[in-house]
Design a protein around this motif. Sequence first.
Motif, PDB file in Angstrom:
ATOM      1  N   GLU A   4       0.849  -1.192   0.000  1.00  0.00           N
ATOM      2  CA  GLU A   4       0.000   0.000   0.000  1.00  0.00           C
ATOM      3  C   GLU A   4       0.890   1.249   0.000  1.00  0.00           C
ATOM      4  O   GLU A   4       1.332   1.714   1.061  1.00  0.00           O
ATOM      5  N   PRO A   5       1.182   1.825  -1.191  1.00  0.00           N
ATOM      6  CA  PRO A   5       2.075   2.987  -1.242  1.00  0.00           C
ATOM      7  C   PRO A   5       1.516   4.213  -0.542  1.00  0.00           C
ATOM      8  O   PRO A   5       2.269   5.094  -0.113  1.00  0.00           O
ATOM      9  N   ASN A  11       3.032   9.292   5.446  1.00  0.00           N
ATOM     10  CA  ASN A  11       3.954   9.389   6.594  1.00  0.00           C
ATOM     11  C   ASN A  11       5.385   9.739   6.182  1.00  0.00           C
ATOM     12  O   ASN A  11       6.273   9.725   7.027  1.00  0.00           O
ATOM     13  N   LEU A  12       5.598  10.037   4.899  1.00  0.00           N
ATOM     14  CA  LEU A  12       6.963  10.264   4.422  1.00  0.00           C
ATOM     15  C   LEU A  12       7.610  11.471   5.088  1.00  0.00           C
ATOM     16  O   LEU A  12       8.794  11.431   5.438  1.00  0.00           O
ATOM     17  N   ASP A  13       6.854  12.544   5.271  1.00  0.00           N
ATOM     18  CA  ASP A  13       7.445  13.728   5.904  1.00  0.00           C
ATOM     19  C   ASP A  13       7.901  13.422   7.322  1.00  0.00           C
ATOM     20  O   ASP A  13       8.960  13.902   7.760  1.00  0.00           O
ATOM     21  N   TYR A  14       7.141  12.621   8.046  1.00  0.00           N
ATOM     22  CA  TYR A  14       7.529  12.262   9.412  1.00  0.00           C
ATOM     23  C   TYR A  14       8.772  11.384   9.403  1.00  0.00           C
ATOM     24  O   TYR A  14       9.651  11.536  10.258  1.00  0.00           O
ATOM     25  N   LEU A  15       8.882  10.479   8.438  1.00  0.00           N
ATOM     26  CA  LEU A  15      10.074   9.635   8.331  1.00  0.00           C
ATOM     27  C   LEU A  15      11.303  10.453   7.942  1.00  0.00           C
ATOM     28  O   LEU A  15      12.406  10.154   8.377  1.00  0.00           O
ATOM     29  N   LEU A  16      11.104  11.494   7.149  1.00  0.00           N
ATOM     30  CA  LEU A  16      12.238  12.270   6.662  1.00  0.00           C
ATOM     31  C   LEU A  16      12.763  13.263   7.699  1.00  0.00           C
ATOM     32  O   LEU A  16      13.976  13.394   7.866  1.00  0.00           O
ATOM     33  N   TRP A  17      11.878  13.982   8.372  1.00  0.00           N
ATOM     34  CA  TRP A  17      12.353  15.001   9.316  1.00  0.00           C
ATOM     35  C   TRP A  17      11.571  15.076  10.627  1.00  0.00           C
ATOM     36  O   TRP A  17      11.714  16.021  11.404  1.00  0.00           O
ATOM     37  N   GLU A 198       5.706  -2.136   4.117  1.00  0.00           N
ATOM     38  CA  GLU A 198       5.834  -0.850   3.441  1.00  0.00           C
ATOM     39  C   GLU A 198       6.751   0.101   4.211  1.00  0.00           C
ATOM     40  O   GLU A 198       7.620   0.762   3.634  1.00  0.00           O
ATOM     41  N   ILE A 199       6.575   0.138   5.519  1.00  0.00           N
ATOM     42  CA  ILE A 199       7.331   1.092   6.335  1.00  0.00           C
ATOM     43  C   ILE A 199       8.814   0.747   6.355  1.00  0.00           C
ATOM     44  O   ILE A 199       9.674   1.597   6.077  1.00  0.00           O
ATOM     45  N   PHE A 200       9.136  -0.496   6.641  1.00  0.00           N
ATOM     46  CA  PHE A 200      10.544  -0.833   6.831  1.00  0.00           C
ATOM     47  C   PHE A 200      11.274  -1.046   5.504  1.00  0.00           C
ATOM     48  O   PHE A 200      12.501  -0.907   5.445  1.00  0.00           O
ATOM     49  N   LEU A 201      10.569  -1.364   4.435  1.00  0.00           N
ATOM     50  CA  LEU A 201      11.194  -1.342   3.112  1.00  0.00           C
ATOM     51  C   LEU A 201      11.583   0.086   2.738  1.00  0.00           C
ATOM     52  O   LEU A 201      12.655   0.323   2.166  1.00  0.00           O
ATOM     53  N   THR A 202      10.727   1.030   3.073  1.00  0.00           N
ATOM     54  CA  THR A 202      11.037   2.435   2.807  1.00  0.00           C
ATOM     55  C   THR A 202      12.221   2.899   3.637  1.00  0.00           C
ATOM     56  O   THR A 202      13.104   3.618   3.141  1.00  0.00           O
ATOM     57  N   VAL A 203      12.264   2.501   4.900  1.00  0.00           N
ATOM     58  CA  VAL A 203      13.390   2.863   5.769  1.00  0.00           C
ATOM     59  C   VAL A 203      14.701   2.312   5.204  1.00  0.00           C
ATOM     60  O   VAL A 203      15.714   3.011   5.133  1.00  0.00           O
ATOM     61  N   GLY A 204      14.675   1.046   4.773  1.00  0.00           N
ATOM     62  CA  GLY A 204      15.866   0.467   4.170  1.00  0.00           C
ATOM     63  C   GLY A 204      16.287   1.214   2.923  1.00  0.00           C
ATOM     64  O   GLY A 204      17.488   1.431   2.685  1.00  0.00           O
ATOM     65  N   ALA A 205      15.320   1.625   2.109  1.00  0.00           N
ATOM     66  CA  ALA A 205      15.636   2.372   0.896  1.00  0.00           C
ATOM     67  C   ALA A 205      16.260   3.730   1.223  1.00  0.00           C
ATOM     68  O   ALA A 205      17.182   4.187   0.540  1.00  0.00           O
ATOM     69  N   LEU A 206      15.767   4.394   2.267  1.00  0.00           N
ATOM     70  CA  LEU A 206      16.326   5.693   2.660  1.00  0.00           C
ATOM     71  C   LEU A 206      17.768   5.558   3.133  1.00  0.00           C
ATOM     72  O   LEU A 206      18.640   6.361   2.756  1.00  0.00           O
ATOM     73  N   TYR A 207      18.044   4.552   3.953  1.00  0.00           N
ATOM     74  CA  TYR A 207      19.427   4.310   4.363  1.00  0.00           C
ATOM     75  C   TYR A 207      20.301   4.018   3.147  1.00  0.00           C
ATOM     76  O   TYR A 207      21.437   4.504   3.039  1.00  0.00           O
ATOM     77  N   PHE A 208      19.782   3.212   2.226  1.00  0.00           N
ATOM     78  CA  PHE A 208      20.544   2.862   1.027  1.00  0.00           C
ATOM     79  C   PHE A 208      20.863   4.101   0.189  1.00  0.00           C
ATOM     80  O   PHE A 208      21.980   4.255  -0.312  1.00  0.00           O
ATOM     81  N   LEU A 209      19.902   4.999   0.034  1.00  0.00           N
ATOM     82  CA  LEU A 209      20.121   6.199  -0.771  1.00  0.00           C
ATOM     83  C   LEU A 209      21.197   7.095  -0.157  1.00  0.00           C
ATOM     84  O   LEU A 209      22.069   7.608  -0.871  1.00  0.00           O
ATOM     85  N   VAL A 210      21.141   7.282   1.155  1.00  0.00           N
ATOM     86  CA  VAL A 210      22.134   8.150   1.809  1.00  0.00           C
ATOM     87  C   VAL A 210      23.524   7.532   1.738  1.00  0.00           C
ATOM     88  O   VAL A 210      24.497   8.196   1.358  1.00  0.00           O
TER      89      VAL A 210
END
Length: 229
Positions: A4-5, A11-17, A198-210
Motif C-alpha cells: 500500500e504505497p 507518513n513520508l514527511d515524518y520519516l524524513l524530518w 511498506e514502512i521498513f522497506l522504505t526505511v531500508g531504501a532511505l538508508y541505502f540512498l544516503v
Amino acid sequence: MALEPGVILNNLDYLLWGRAPEGEIGGLLLSVIMALWAGVLSILIGAPLGVAGWLHPTLARRLLFPLADLIRAVPLLFLIFWFYFLIPLLVGGTAPGAVMVVVALTAFNTASVMYLVVAGFRALPAGQSEAAHALGFTPGQIVRRILAPQALPNILPSALGLGVMLIKDTSLAFIVNVPELTTVAGQVNGRLQVYPAEIFLTVGALYFLVCGALVLLANRFHRKRGVRW
C-alpha cells in the motif's frame, strides 16, 4: 498481499524530518545530523591521536592502543546505553538523548580513526620521514607537508566505510528513544500496525540512498585524483 504505497506517502514527511516544523527534528534528518557531528568530532579527535601514536610508538602501545581496544571491545549498543544514563548521573545534570548518542558514536569511531591514521602513515616508506628529519624538518612539518598528503588517499576508502557505518549506527539510538529514522519508523508501525513491510522497506531504501550517495561522492573524488581502489 499487495503493498500500500499510500501509507508511505502519508507518513513520508515524518520519516524524513520528524516534527521539525514544530521544532523537534527527527527521522532521517536527525540521523544524518548525528552522523555528521560524530564524524567530524571523530576526525578532530582521532586524527591528532593517530599522529601522536605514530610519532610516539611507546605512548601508543602503552596508552592509546589499549584504550582504543577497550572502547571497541564494547558493543556500540551498550556504549550508547551507558553514556545516556551515566554521563548525566556523573555531571549531575541532564542532556538531550541525541547528544549522548553523538558522544557514544564519537568515542567508538575516534578509536577507528586513530588506527586508520597510524596505519596510513606506517604504510609509507620510512625513508621519507628519515630524509626529511635529516634535512631539518620538524615532526610537525614532516606530518603536514610530506606524510599527510600521501597518506590521505590511502586512508579515504576506509574513512568512507566509517562514514557509511556511522549513518547505519545511528539506528541504534532507538534504545534510548531518540527520534531518528528507525525510531520514528517504529512509531509509525506501532500506530498503523498492519503495514510493516511498506514502512521498513522504505526505511531500508532511505538508508541505502544516503549511504549510496556517500559512495558515489567518494568515487568521484577518487577519479578526480586518479586514485584506483
